[in-house]
Design a protein around this motif. Structure first.
Motif, short mmCIF file in Angstrom:
data_model
loop_
_atom_site.label_atom_id
_atom_site.label_comp_id
_atom_site.label_asym_id
_atom_site.label_seq_id
_atom_site.Cartn_x
_atom_site.Cartn_y
_atom_site.Cartn_z
N THR A 13 -47.27 66.00 -51.10
CA THR A 13 -47.47 65.30 -52.85
C THR A 13 -46.48 64.17 -52.75
O THR A 13 -46.47 63.20 -53.75
N ARG A 16 -44.74 59.55 -49.24
CA ARG A 16 -45.89 58.34 -49.58
C ARG A 16 -45.80 57.55 -48.07
O ARG A 16 -46.73 56.83 -48.44
N TYR A 35 -48.10 53.70 -45.46
CA TYR A 35 -48.44 53.74 -46.32
C TYR A 35 -49.58 54.68 -46.87
O TYR A 35 -50.88 54.40 -46.62
N THR A 37 -52.00 57.69 -49.55
CA THR A 37 -53.12 58.24 -50.50
C THR A 37 -53.28 59.18 -49.66
O THR A 37 -54.39 59.18 -49.56
N ASP A 39 -55.67 62.63 -50.52
CA ASP A 39 -57.57 63.03 -51.27
C ASP A 39 -57.42 64.46 -51.26
O ASP A 39 -57.51 64.80 -49.89
N TRP A 46 -54.99 54.86 -45.87
CA TRP A 46 -54.35 54.10 -45.56
C TRP A 46 -54.67 52.45 -45.15
O TRP A 46 -56.36 52.47 -45.23
N TYR A 102 -57.07 54.95 -52.64
CA TYR A 102 -56.54 54.49 -51.94
C TYR A 102 -55.34 54.23 -53.79
O TYR A 102 -54.20 54.31 -53.39
N ASN A 103 -55.96 53.19 -54.71
CA ASN A 103 -55.20 52.12 -54.97
C ASN A 103 -54.64 53.84 -56.42
O ASN A 103 -54.51 52.92 -56.95
N SER A 104 -55.25 54.54 -56.11
CA SER A 104 -54.74 55.71 -57.22
C SER A 104 -52.98 55.84 -57.55
O SER A 104 -52.65 56.37 -57.94
N SER A 105 -52.48 55.60 -56.26
CA SER A 105 -50.98 55.94 -55.93
C SER A 105 -50.04 54.94 -55.63
O SER A 105 -49.07 54.96 -55.66
N ARG A 111 -52.76 46.84 -56.41
CA ARG A 111 -53.60 47.31 -55.68
C ARG A 111 -54.49 46.43 -54.99
O ARG A 111 -54.33 44.98 -55.28
#
Length: 156
Positions: A13, A16, A35, A37, A39, A46, A102-105, A111
């Protein structure tokens, strides 16, 4: 005392970047930071070019390893999560939902639209699904230590 699975969740968490360990068709290893994200602590996304070495390796050998750690901590203070996983391009029919994850982080200006992740675009979205998680255990850990640093398998 913090439970091992909680340590793994915190490392995933709060960081990154993850390091992908891949191999080519002949078994030649390659590692690269990306980089990411996460789930649900099992799927890791990535963005990369399909022409990079690690992407080419994933195409021929989808079995990979992953390490996530904080490289800024003092010597002897590191926490790490190690994973074995299977990786692949996200199929076009899953791209909308996967790109949203992916874009949520990412900050809004970073984005990437799903259309940018399809041919003829330069980049694609990849997903690794972890089949095993382990954490770094310090040799002197009062509960799990064995004298030398080791790994402890955890279930997330």
């Amino acid at each position: 005392m913090t439970e091992p699975a909680d340590i793994a969740r915190e490392v995933i968490t709060t960081n990154r970047y993850m390091v992908l360990g891949t191999a080519d068709a002949d078994g030649n290893p390659w590692v690269t930071p990306v980089y990411f994200t996460a789930d649900e602590f099992t799927d890791f996304y990535w963005v990369s070019s399909p022409t990079t070495l690690h992407s080419a390796n994933v195409a021929v050998r989808p079995r990979i390893s992953i390490a996530i750690f904080d490289s800024t901590v003092r010597i002897g203070g590191a926490q790490a999560v190690y994973m074995t996983a299977s990786a692949a391009l996200v199929p076009d029919d899953e791209l909308e939902a996967a790109a949203a994850i992916y874009n949520s982080s990412l900050p809004t200006e970073k984005r990437i639209e799903p259309a940018e992740l399809r041919a003829p675009g330069l980049f694609r979205l990849y997903r690794a699904t972890a089949s095993e998680h382990s954490i770094l255990i310090r040799g002197g850990d009062p509960r799990y230590g064995r004298g030398a640093d080791s790994r402890l398998r955890v279930t997330l």
